[in-house]
Write a protein that holds these residues in place. Sequence first.
Motif, PDB file in Angstrom:
ATOM      1  N   UNK A 108      21.942 147.788 -57.997  1.00 57.32           N
ATOM      2  CA  UNK A 108      21.338 148.845 -57.908  1.00 57.32           C
ATOM      3  C   UNK A 108      20.468 148.484 -59.729  1.00 57.32           C
ATOM      4  N   UNK A 109      20.869 147.097 -60.071  1.00 58.57           N
ATOM      5  CA  UNK A 109      20.329 146.791 -61.143  1.00 58.57           C
ATOM      6  C   UNK A 109      19.264 145.666 -59.853  1.00 58.57           C
ATOM      7  N   UNK A 110      19.537 145.452 -58.985  1.00 54.60           N
ATOM      8  CA  UNK A 110      18.874 143.654 -58.667  1.00 54.60           C
ATOM      9  C   UNK A 110      18.364 144.342 -57.505  1.00 54.60           C
ATOM     10  N   UNK A 111      18.391 145.361 -56.803  1.00 57.13           N
ATOM     11  CA  UNK A 111      18.028 145.884 -55.859  1.00 57.13           C
ATOM     12  C   UNK A 111      18.070 145.350 -54.447  1.00 57.13           C
ATOM     13  N   UNK A 112      19.154 143.852 -54.696  1.00 62.66           N
ATOM     14  CA  UNK A 112      19.188 143.023 -53.423  1.00 62.66           C
ATOM     15  C   UNK A 112      20.095 143.855 -52.936  1.00 62.66           C
ATOM     16  N   UNK A 113      20.183 143.633 -51.671  1.00 70.79           N
ATOM     17  CA  UNK A 113      21.267 144.211 -50.500  1.00 70.79           C
ATOM     18  C   UNK A 113      22.534 143.052 -51.219  1.00 70.79           C
ATOM     19  N   UNK A 114      23.845 143.995 -49.868  1.00 73.42           N
ATOM     20  CA  UNK A 114      24.938 142.776 -50.097  1.00 73.42           C
ATOM     21  C   UNK A 114      25.587 142.973 -48.823  1.00 73.42           C
ATOM     22  N   UNK A 115      26.474 142.126 -48.533  1.00 73.48           N
ATOM     23  CA  UNK A 115      27.222 141.430 -47.490  1.00 73.48           C
ATOM     24  C   UNK A 115      28.816 141.767 -48.192  1.00 73.48           C
ATOM     25  N   UNK A 116      29.609 142.876 -48.149  1.00 73.07           N
ATOM     26  CA  UNK A 116      31.061 142.466 -48.426  1.00 73.07           C
ATOM     27  C   UNK A 116      31.710 142.011 -47.659  1.00 73.07           C
ATOM     28  N   UNK A 117      32.620 140.746 -47.905  1.00 66.14           N
ATOM     29  CA  UNK A 117      33.724 141.131 -47.102  1.00 66.14           C
ATOM     30  C   UNK A 117      35.670 140.973 -47.930  1.00 66.14           C
ATOM     31  N   UNK A 118      35.916 141.505 -47.255  1.00 70.68           N
ATOM     32  CA  UNK A 118      37.038 141.831 -47.826  1.00 70.68           C
ATOM     33  C   UNK A 118      38.289 142.152 -46.512  1.00 70.68           C
ATOM     34  N   UNK A 119      39.215 140.944 -47.188  1.00 67.93           N
ATOM     35  CA  UNK A 119      40.525 140.701 -46.393  1.00 67.93           C
ATOM     36  C   UNK A 119      41.521 140.228 -46.196  1.00 67.93           C
ATOM     37  N   UNK A 120      41.983 139.622 -45.711  1.00 68.91           N
ATOM     38  CA  UNK A 120      43.427 138.749 -46.609  1.00 68.91           C
ATOM     39  C   UNK A 120      43.435 136.895 -46.680  1.00 68.91           C
ATOM     40  N   UNK A 121      42.235 137.053 -45.592  1.00 70.30           N
ATOM     41  CA  UNK A 121      41.441 135.516 -45.860  1.00 70.30           C
ATOM     42  C   UNK A 121      40.307 134.957 -47.098  1.00 70.30           C
ATOM     43  N   UNK A 122      40.641 136.019 -47.671  1.00 69.12           N
ATOM     44  CA  UNK A 122      39.071 135.618 -48.569  1.00 69.12           C
ATOM     45  C   UNK A 122      39.560 135.962 -50.389  1.00 69.12           C
ATOM     46  N   UNK A 123      39.105 135.267 -51.064  1.00 76.36           N
ATOM     47  CA  UNK A 123      39.799 135.290 -52.270  1.00 76.36           C
ATOM     48  C   UNK A 123      39.978 136.303 -52.676  1.00 76.36           C
ATOM     49  N   UNK A 145      40.709 138.890 -51.863  1.00 74.75           N
ATOM     50  CA  UNK A 145      41.658 139.137 -51.450  1.00 74.75           C
ATOM     51  C   UNK A 145      43.278 139.215 -52.659  1.00 74.75           C
ATOM     52  N   UNK A 146      43.424 138.581 -53.483  1.00 77.67           N
ATOM     53  CA  UNK A 146      44.525 138.402 -54.775  1.00 77.67           C
ATOM     54  C   UNK A 146      43.824 139.270 -55.649  1.00 77.67           C
ATOM     55  N   UNK A 147      42.368 140.078 -55.591  1.00 75.06           N
ATOM     56  CA  UNK A 147      42.107 141.161 -56.678  1.00 75.06           C
ATOM     57  C   UNK A 147      42.320 142.300 -55.838  1.00 75.06           C
ATOM     58  N   UNK A 148      41.607 142.281 -54.956  1.00 75.97           N
ATOM     59  CA  UNK A 148      41.204 143.908 -54.206  1.00 75.97           C
ATOM     60  C   UNK A 148      41.636 143.352 -52.891  1.00 75.97           C
ATOM     61  N   UNK A 149      42.678 142.991 -52.193  1.00 73.01           N
ATOM     62  CA  UNK A 149      42.973 143.142 -50.578  1.00 73.01           C
ATOM     63  C   UNK A 149      43.399 144.267 -50.269  1.00 73.01           C
ATOM     64  N   UNK A 150      43.083 143.817 -49.036  1.00 68.26           N
ATOM     65  CA  UNK A 150      43.717 145.209 -48.553  1.00 68.26           C
ATOM     66  C   UNK A 150      45.413 145.143 -48.181  1.00 68.26           C
ATOM     67  N   UNK A 151      45.874 146.550 -48.843  1.00 66.66           N
ATOM     68  CA  UNK A 151      47.311 146.361 -48.181  1.00 66.66           C
ATOM     69  C   UNK A 151      47.888 146.611 -47.273  1.00 66.66           C
ATOM     70  N   UNK A 152      46.835 147.330 -46.125  1.00 66.65           N
ATOM     71  CA  UNK A 152      47.607 147.142 -44.822  1.00 66.65           C
ATOM     72  C   UNK A 152      47.297 145.735 -44.244  1.00 66.65           C
ATOM     73  N   UNK A 153      46.908 144.789 -44.519  1.00 68.39           N
ATOM     74  CA  UNK A 153      46.513 143.534 -43.945  1.00 68.39           C
ATOM     75  C   UNK A 153      45.156 143.768 -42.624  1.00 68.39           C
ATOM     76  N   UNK A 154      44.200 143.935 -42.966  1.00 70.73           N
ATOM     77  CA  UNK A 154      43.194 144.705 -41.956  1.00 70.73           C
ATOM     78  C   UNK A 154      41.795 143.870 -43.605  1.00 70.73           C
ATOM     79  N   UNK A 155      40.717 143.661 -42.333  1.00 66.32           N
ATOM     80  CA  UNK A 155      40.227 142.901 -42.885  1.00 66.32           C
ATOM     81  C   UNK A 155      38.606 144.146 -42.602  1.00 66.32           C
ATOM     82  N   UNK A 156      37.895 144.123 -43.349  1.00 71.12           N
ATOM     83  CA  UNK A 156      36.606 145.187 -43.726  1.00 71.12           C
ATOM     84  C   UNK A 156      35.020 143.752 -44.373  1.00 71.12           C
ATOM     85  N   UNK A 157      33.984 144.379 -43.474  1.00 74.59           N
ATOM     86  CA  UNK A 157      32.801 144.278 -43.749  1.00 74.59           C
ATOM     87  C   UNK A 157      31.796 145.607 -44.490  1.00 74.59           C
ATOM     88  N   UNK A 158      31.612 145.587 -45.559  1.00 72.26           N
ATOM     89  CA  UNK A 158      30.774 146.420 -45.849  1.00 72.26           C
ATOM     90  C   UNK A 158      29.758 145.926 -47.014  1.00 72.26           C
TER      91      UNK A 158
END
Lengths: 107, 236
Positions: free
Chosen positions: A71-86, A88-101
Amino acid sequence: MSNEMEDVLAQAARWQAAGEQVAIATVTETWGSSPRPAGSQMAVTKSGKMAGSVSGGCIEGAVADAAQRTMETGTPQLLDFGVTNERAWEVGLACGGKVKVFVEKLA
Amino acid sequence: MTPALLAALEAARAAKRPVVLATRLPDGAQCLLPHPAQPAALNEAAARALAEDTSGTVTIDGAQWFLHAYTPPLRLIVVGAVHIAQALVPFASQVGFAVTVVDPRRAFASDERFPDVTVRTDWPDEAMDALAPDARTAVVTLTHDPKLDDPALDRALRSPAFYIGALGSRRTHAARLARLTALGHDAAALARIKGPVGLDLEAVTAPEIGLSIAAELVAARRGSPLAPARPVAAAA
């Protein structure tokens, strides 16, 4: 997609019409046991309101933070969440899945 | 997303027109599909997404696109504005059905008893003809009254409705099937009617029965093994 609780876009439009800055986050891909399918959405306002979800509650906080940046920059982002992502230590998916947002500003 | 694009998307959804919002990743360029100005491959992928009612990411000409399928809501036609209908309607709405309640008995079919859904007070055969159930429509009869249920079931059996359920005990249901046979429906057609209606939850109260019917609608929609077996639709 008819019911009010799921209708994140309509809520986003209402917030925007009321003068709020709004970002929309959408699940674009999932692997493994993700709780919410591709197309699931969450709307976030600059003032901190949230509607909808992109997971079972595991990553909504991080997505909301990213939405504030978009909202500040106006630039869209493609976020990766999952166990292989760094992240994951902060906001990993407890289910072990992976998502792109994908996070975009409504403007 | 631009306000103009959001408005166009909302207009398509309000008109119950199936549409795909295509977003190029990661730069976020967007368009609504189908659109003649867009590449054929992208339009074809969008048509598949709508047919399968599934959103996902595709790669076309080296570009990654997220195709978000917005299909019109599934429909539920409830015949009988009875107590169980009052319990069923909010559950069905919550799981994404656009609900129409049909009952010519105006004392039952009042907006006060059914806020937020469409209520019709014409006869079930006329209502069913007007509503024209399609393959994204479920029909549930709840009146127990052959005068009201039978014409609705007769019309439902002549439609490609994906789910047909009728409230009533096994005995009531057997009698009902005999009457519908007399109307010219064969055993294969009659097997499409789920009776007694709803998942077997040993439900007792109206809300419990409403929940069991809503649960069965979800099972049928999602192809769960709990859904009633689906004979080949004898669509006209």
